[in-house]
Enzyme design. Sequence first.
Site, PDB file in Angstrom:
ATOM      1  N   ALA A  68       0.860  -1.192   0.000  1.00 43.25           N
ATOM      2  CA  ALA A  68       0.000   0.000   0.000  1.00 43.25           C
ATOM      3  C   ALA A  68       0.892   1.237   0.000  1.00 43.25           C
ATOM      4  O   ALA A  68       2.060   1.167   0.391  1.00 43.25           O
ATOM      5  CB  ALA A  68      -0.865  -0.010   1.259  1.00 43.25           C
ATOM      6  N   GLY A 107       0.494  -5.176   0.699  1.00 44.28           N
ATOM      7  CA  GLY A 107      -0.590  -5.137  -0.282  1.00 44.28           C
ATOM      8  C   GLY A 107      -0.172  -5.700  -1.634  1.00 44.28           C
ATOM      9  O   GLY A 107      -1.007  -6.225  -2.376  1.00 44.28           O
ATOM     10  N   GLU A 130       3.636  -5.778   7.253  1.00 45.86           N
ATOM     11  CA  GLU A 130       2.832  -4.702   7.857  1.00 45.86           C
ATOM     12  C   GLU A 130       3.094  -4.534   9.344  1.00 45.86           C
ATOM     13  O   GLU A 130       3.059  -3.418   9.871  1.00 45.86           O
ATOM     14  CB  GLU A 130       1.331  -4.969   7.625  1.00 45.86           C
ATOM     15  CG  GLU A 130       0.856  -4.756   6.191  1.00 45.86           C
ATOM     16  CD  GLU A 130       0.972  -5.995   5.306  1.00 45.86           C
ATOM     17  OE1 GLU A 130       1.731  -6.931   5.674  1.00 45.86           O
ATOM     18  OE2 GLU A 130       0.313  -6.031   4.260  1.00 45.86           O
TER      19      GLU A 130
HETATM   20  N1  3HC Z   1       4.612   3.475   0.150  1.00 43.43           N
HETATM   21  C1  3HC Z   1       5.117   4.687  -0.178  1.00 43.43           C
HETATM   22  N2  3HC Z   1       6.430   4.889  -0.372  1.00 43.43           N
HETATM   23  C2  3HC Z   1       7.256   3.846  -0.249  1.00 43.43           C
HETATM   24  C3  3HC Z   1       6.799   2.556   0.096  1.00 43.43           C
HETATM   25  C4  3HC Z   1       5.407   2.389   0.296  1.00 43.43           C
HETATM   26  N3  3HC Z   1       4.871   1.200   0.613  1.00 43.43           N
HETATM   27  N4  3HC Z   1       7.850   1.723   0.165  1.00 43.43           N
HETATM   28  C5  3HC Z   1       8.930   2.454  -0.136  1.00 43.43           C
HETATM   29  N5  3HC Z   1       8.578   3.722  -0.379  1.00 43.43           N
HETATM   30  C6  3HC Z   1       9.459   4.842  -0.788  1.00 43.43           C
HETATM   31  C7  3HC Z   1      10.520   5.164   0.256  1.00 43.43           C
HETATM   32  O1  3HC Z   1      10.012   6.071   1.222  1.00 43.43           O
HETATM   33  C8  3HC Z   1      11.596   5.778  -0.598  1.00 43.43           C
HETATM   34  O2  3HC Z   1      11.187   7.099  -0.903  1.00 43.43           O
HETATM   35  P1  3HC Z   1      12.281   8.267  -1.106  1.00 43.43           P
HETATM   36  O3  3HC Z   1      13.153   7.813  -2.220  1.00 43.43           O
HETATM   37  O4  3HC Z   1      11.470   9.460  -1.365  1.00 43.43           O
HETATM   38  O5  3HC Z   1      13.034   8.325   0.213  1.00 43.43           O
HETATM   39  C9  3HC Z   1      11.507   4.963  -1.901  1.00 43.43           C
HETATM   40  O6  3HC Z   1      10.209   4.372  -1.899  1.00 43.43           O
HETATM   41  C10 3HC Z   1      12.535   3.858  -2.014  1.00 43.43           C
HETATM   42  O7  3HC Z   1      12.482   3.065  -0.832  1.00 43.43           O
HETATM   43  P2  3HC Z   1      13.817   2.462  -0.177  1.00 43.43           P
HETATM   44  O8  3HC Z   1      14.836   3.534  -0.006  1.00 43.43           O
HETATM   45  O9  3HC Z   1      13.391   1.709   1.025  1.00 43.43           O
HETATM   46  O10 3HC Z   1      14.289   1.485  -1.347  1.00 43.43           O
HETATM   47  P3  3HC Z   1      14.926   0.038  -1.256  1.00 43.43           P
HETATM   48  O11 3HC Z   1      15.156  -0.376  -2.657  1.00 43.43           O
HETATM   49  O12 3HC Z   1      16.043   0.030  -0.276  1.00 43.43           O
HETATM   50  O13 3HC Z   1      13.786  -0.906  -0.604  1.00 43.43           O
HETATM   51  C11 3HC Z   1      11.570  -1.856  -0.347  1.00 43.43           C
HETATM   52  C12 3HC Z   1      12.611  -1.163  -1.291  1.00 43.43           C
HETATM   53  C13 3HC Z   1      12.093  -3.233   0.076  1.00 43.43           C
HETATM   54  C14 3HC Z   1      10.309  -1.994  -1.098  1.00 43.43           C
HETATM   55  C15 3HC Z   1      11.405  -0.994   0.923  1.00 43.43           C
HETATM   56  O14 3HC Z   1      11.143   0.349   0.541  1.00 43.43           O
HETATM   57  C16 3HC Z   1      10.281  -1.425   1.828  1.00 43.43           C
HETATM   58  O15 3HC Z   1      10.458  -2.334   2.611  1.00 43.43           O
HETATM   59  N6  3HC Z   1       9.131  -0.759   1.726  1.00 43.43           N
HETATM   60  C17 3HC Z   1       7.999  -0.990   2.600  1.00 43.43           C
HETATM   61  C18 3HC Z   1       7.284  -2.281   2.274  1.00 43.43           C
HETATM   62  C19 3HC Z   1       6.090  -2.452   3.163  1.00 43.43           C
HETATM   63  O16 3HC Z   1       6.172  -2.307   4.364  1.00 43.43           O
HETATM   64  N7  3HC Z   1       4.958  -2.778   2.570  1.00 43.43           N
HETATM   65  C20 3HC Z   1       3.734  -2.921   3.295  1.00 43.43           C
HETATM   66  C21 3HC Z   1       3.018  -1.616   3.284  1.00 43.43           C
HETATM   67  S1  3HC Z   1       1.572  -1.620   4.288  1.00 43.43           S
HETATM   68  C22 3HC Z   1       0.418  -2.433   3.341  1.00 43.43           C
HETATM   69  O17 3HC Z   1       0.722  -2.883   2.283  1.00 43.43           O
HETATM   70  C23 3HC Z   1      -0.958  -2.510   3.929  1.00 43.43           C
HETATM   71  C24 3HC Z   1      -1.826  -3.456   3.190  1.00 43.43           C
HETATM   72  O18 3HC Z   1      -1.828  -4.688   3.828  1.00 43.43           O
HETATM   73  C25 3HC Z   1      -3.233  -2.953   3.124  1.00 43.43           C
END
Ligand code: 3HC
Length: 706
Positions: A68, A107, A130
């Site tokens: 998400a 997501g 999450e």
């Molecule tokens: N939403 C919005 N922005 C996000 C994002 C997300 N889910 N994930 C990463 N970003 C952004 C970061 O803030 C960063 O932004 P910036 O360049 O402006 O600082 C950019 O994307 C790149 O992120 P990273 O520096 O972390 O890049 P990496 O390549 O090192 O890592 C990744 C990539 C493994 C995807 C890591 O960003 C990550 O772990 N992201 C979060 C994943 C996550 O927690 N997903 C679950 C979200 S909650 C959800 O999905 C709810 C659902 O169940 C309803």
Amino acid sequence: MPTDTPPTPVTSRRSGKVLIVSVDNPPVNALGVDVRLGLVAAIDAAQADDTVAAVLIVGAGRNFIAGADIREFGQPPQPPALPDVCNRIEACSKPVIAALHGAALGGGLEVALAAHYRLAVNGAKLGLPEVQLGLMPGAGGTQRAPRLIGAGPALELMLSGRHVGAEEALALGLVDRLGRSDDTLAEGLAYAQELLAAGAPVRRTRDAQGLADQKASRSALDAARADVAAKSRGLFSPQKIVEAVEAALDHPFDEGLRLERTLFLQCIDSPQRAGLIHAFFAEREVVKAPETRGAQPRPLASAGVVGGGTMGAGIAVAMLDAGMTVTMIERDAESLARGRANVEKVYDGLVAKGRLSADAKAAVMARFAGATAYDALADADLVVEAVFEDMAVKQAVFAELDRVCKPGAVLATNTSYLDINEIAASISRPQDVLGLHFFSPANIMKLLEIVVPTQVSADVVATGFALAKKLRKVAVRAGVCDGFIGNRILAVYRQAADTMLEDGASPYQIDEALREFGYPMGPYQVADLAGGDIGWATRKRRAATRDTRARYVQIADRLCERGWFGQKTGRGWYLYAKGSRSGTPDPEVLAIVEAERQRAGITPRSFSNDEIVRRYLAAMINEGANVVHEAIALRPLDVDVVFVAGYGFPRQGGGPMKYADTVGLPQVLADIREFAQEDPLFWQPSPLLVDLVMRDKNFDSLNKIA
Ligand code: 3HC
Ligand code: NAI
């Protein structure tokens, strides 16, 4: 006429009878509202078009879909909600295939679980992380994952938040097959065509039978509940994950989904979610220091470390672990042998635990060399000095580095408190001198303060950040002052703790109050772990320059005078049985505390745990505000990251400055003014805090500036 419609992040194109739906929403294909709309539109189009026989969902760029869009949380919801998007995908009457590469997280994985068939290529990272953001899967993940792979494995994935690779995903049953090449699109298309040729039916995860064995599912659920109760004390979302999986066991799919939604929204509303997401973004923001923009880091292949004690050896291990070549300099052969042994001990520990083979250890140690002559550092790209905390000794070391190191080598000091400007000014190349403040144990602790002296050049600072990335550390930029960000603030809130101790709280109550707040250990347990002698030496060094008007609590000195330095001496604030790391309260310590109160003429009073936490945090927040005010930290979020990554501040609080915003700055200021009535010298409100309260702003209002 050109239009100003932004490009859609979801595009569709045909390959034979397969509609390829591509999500292209840089940087990580997060499921923002336009992506959700695009996915629904694509499925609707596929459904309506008789010439489409199957749908293939892929991600453009380096990832499938990372989840998400976290930036939308806390904002007004914009339909369609992600669970509805997933339901729409699952309901499609034509086979939907998801081909996964890079991140398929949260997501993103839930979208894939709603598809009917899944393929992953090498390097894919699947997970439901999450929980690390104070959330739970909220788009059907808590209902579909257990049905697909069983309650036990699904709970483990959701409660740990860990990522699994393609092969493990196949073994778990999260995906149906592995791609043979890295070409996700080609692999996905081949799989879709193969399914079509075989007349494969639509296969919905909601109908999967992973929970059919009721008894096994129930016992997995009970085990997870017990585990959460034992390990996730005080955390909100793990309990909600267990509740949601219980609903998957007890109720039909649609009812389970409804409950999942309710629980997910509770998580969204929790302060823990706000704190954890703040920590997530803050950790990504801190690396964008001004010097890193436009400056090219210098090379970083080979490093030198001067000093092979606690820190030098730990830093050497961190560098070796990152694949670098390391040369250690010590003052004589005997010290060098000890330094090498300190490094080797770490790898021997891993070999003994079966986590490293003897051959792999030998391969790492082949990149390590030791010397007593500085000429061995002639080719080093970067040298970190970690000798005794003494200006004269450090300046002598830097004179040697100035003599032998190649032009352009980065010359760094790991000093905890000393003036790095003074060190830099003592050699002919101050532009190359940087502070790299590691934390003990340096190969484990995530935090690295990058301390920026006035004359350093931007590319040297950028090299510090590049090193941190290579070592997988969280780097925070700090200015030069006594203790930089972390230790400077620590000194102040430790003093607040010691004052409470002398005024009537016991060390055990203070530790307990802070553990209740979420710290893994209280300050006196930490002191016993780190060794009381280190702080004692610092106090003695500073005795001459201490403000004579300031209150000085001597209790710790009384312990140190007895040689009670903590775990390593078997007693400190606590008593330690031989070989044990967990201490028990010591009545003799309490007697010393009592005697000190009498000596100081203090009538002890009682403290509630709440007051202990309020005073401890008020001192931390106030000094944090001073550090930002003096531009030692760039923004409040930099202070937050230092305390979460290096000082055990509970991550779900987001850090002390975020926590202060949650409590409300007027409340924090009111607390400080109340405490100031007893000790106005110690409790001086930070000018920044006063100014923000006056302007009705919070710390977060200063975080947007970078
Ligand atoms: N939403 C919005 N922005 C996000 C994002 C997300 N889910 N994930 C990463 N970003 C952004 C970061 O803030 C960063 O932004 P910036 O360049 O402006 O600082 C950019 O994307 C790149 O992120 P990273 O520096 O972390 O890049 P990496 O390549 O090192 O890592 C990744 C990539 C493994 C995807 C890591 O960003 C990550 O772990 N992201 C979060 C994943 C996550 O927690 N997903 C679950 C979200 S909650 C959800 O999905 C709810 C659902 O169940 C309803
Ligand atoms: P330590 O006493 O364990 O190690 C210092 C090492 O430096 C010794 O092995 C000594 O032989 C060597 N040494 C001394 N003079 C030398 C010289 N002229 N040339 C070569 N080697 C020399 O000390 P520790 O704890 O490793 O601290 C080192 C530095 O790191 C200090 O500046 C300290 O303030 C800082 N630091 C310490 C932390 C800790 O938790 N111990 C945390 C962060 C920084």
